[in-house]
Design a protein around this motif. Sequence first.
Motif, short mmCIF file in Angstrom:
data_model
loop_
_atom_site.label_atom_id
_atom_site.label_comp_id
_atom_site.label_asym_id
_atom_site.label_seq_id
_atom_site.Cartn_x
_atom_site.Cartn_y
_atom_site.Cartn_z
N GLU A 1 0.83 -1.20 0.00
CA GLU A 1 0.00 0.00 0.00
C GLU A 1 0.87 1.26 0.00
N SER A 2 1.97 1.23 0.72
CA SER A 2 2.88 2.37 0.75
C SER A 2 3.55 2.55 -0.61
N SER A 3 3.97 1.45 -1.22
CA SER A 3 4.59 1.52 -2.54
C SER A 3 3.60 2.06 -3.57
N PHE A 4 2.37 1.58 -3.52
CA PHE A 4 1.36 2.04 -4.46
C PHE A 4 1.04 3.52 -4.23
N ALA A 5 1.08 3.97 -2.99
CA ALA A 5 0.84 5.38 -2.70
C ALA A 5 1.92 6.24 -3.35
N LEU A 6 3.17 5.76 -3.36
CA LEU A 6 4.25 6.48 -4.03
C LEU A 6 3.96 6.62 -5.52
N ARG B 1 1.02 9.14 -5.99
CA ARG B 1 1.47 10.53 -5.77
C ARG B 1 2.32 11.01 -6.93
N GLY B 2 3.16 10.14 -7.45
CA GLY B 2 4.01 10.52 -8.57
C GLY B 2 3.21 10.80 -9.83
N ILE B 3 2.26 9.94 -10.12
CA ILE B 3 1.47 10.13 -11.34
C ILE B 3 0.61 11.38 -11.22
N VAL B 4 -0.07 11.54 -10.10
CA VAL B 4 -0.94 12.70 -9.92
C VAL B 4 -0.12 13.98 -9.76
N GLY B 5 0.97 13.92 -9.01
CA GLY B 5 1.71 15.12 -8.68
C GLY B 5 2.77 15.52 -9.68
N ILE B 6 3.30 14.57 -10.45
CA ILE B 6 4.38 14.88 -11.38
C ILE B 6 3.89 14.80 -12.82
N TYR B 7 3.35 13.66 -13.20
CA TYR B 7 3.03 13.42 -14.60
C TYR B 7 1.60 13.76 -14.97
N HIS B 8 0.70 13.72 -14.03
CA HIS B 8 -0.72 14.03 -14.22
C HIS B 8 -1.46 13.01 -15.08
N ASN B 9 -0.76 12.42 -16.03
CA ASN B 9 -1.38 11.44 -16.91
C ASN B 9 -0.27 10.56 -17.48
N LEU C 1 6.43 2.79 -14.02
CA LEU C 1 6.49 1.87 -12.89
C LEU C 1 7.92 1.47 -12.57
N TRP C 2 8.76 1.31 -13.58
CA TRP C 2 10.18 1.02 -13.33
C TRP C 2 10.82 2.15 -12.53
N GLN C 3 10.48 3.38 -12.89
CA GLN C 3 11.04 4.52 -12.16
C GLN C 3 10.62 4.48 -10.69
N ASP D 1 9.60 1.93 -9.02
CA ASP D 1 10.20 0.74 -8.42
C ASP D 1 11.63 1.06 -7.96
N PHE D 2 12.37 1.76 -8.81
CA PHE D 2 13.74 2.17 -8.46
C PHE D 2 13.73 3.08 -7.23
N ILE D 3 12.83 4.05 -7.23
CA ILE D 3 12.75 4.97 -6.09
C ILE D 3 12.39 4.21 -4.82
N TRP D 4 11.41 3.32 -4.92
CA TRP D 4 10.98 2.57 -3.74
C TRP D 4 12.11 1.69 -3.21
N ASN D 5 12.77 0.98 -4.11
CA ASN D 5 13.82 0.06 -3.68
C ASN D 5 15.06 0.77 -3.15
N ASN D 6 15.17 2.06 -3.43
CA ASN D 6 16.30 2.85 -2.94
C ASN D 6 15.82 4.00 -2.05
N ARG D 7 14.72 3.79 -1.36
CA ARG D 7 14.10 4.84 -0.56
C ARG D 7 14.94 5.27 0.64
N GLU D 8 15.91 4.45 1.04
CA GLU D 8 16.77 4.82 2.15
C GLU D 8 17.83 5.85 1.73
N LEU D 9 18.01 6.02 0.42
CA LEU D 9 18.98 6.98 -0.09
C LEU D 9 18.33 8.34 -0.25
N ASN D 10 19.14 9.40 -0.19
CA ASN D 10 18.58 10.72 -0.47
C ASN D 10 18.54 10.92 -1.99
#
Length: 124
Positions: free
Chosen positions: A63-68, A71-79, A89-91, A93-102
């Motif tokens: 649920e947290s991953s899907f929320a990311l 938020r990205g689609i609505v807040g960045i890409y809009h469509n 989704l690959w993007q 996925d990369f952000i989620w899997n590396n969420r501990e990094l800044n």
Amino acid sequence: MADVTGETLQDAIRDVVDPQARLITDDFQAYKGIGSEYNGGHETVCHSTKEYVRGDIHTNTVESSFALVKRGIVGIYHNVSREYLHRYLWQFDFIWNNRELNDGERTVLAVQSAEGKRLVYKQR
């Protein structure tokens, strides 16, 4: 996926989930019966009765991953187009899997992973 029925959802799950996996879902009826196909079984939490976690059984991570993603689609890409959805989704996925990094560390990692690869974009 044109519609969300038990059949289409279970077909989509079969396409991407390893048969050795343990499925953990909420109590959505479309998931009913699919657990017998997986060696790890199928555990559920019953959101309809306000059960959100039972031991190590929960859907919080997905649920947290899907929320990311949302938020990205609505807040960045809009469509996003269906044709390129997998790239978005690959993007995420990369952000989620590396969420501990800044952000800077993630950027360096992304650039390093492209080293030696030819990046091309072919428009159809």
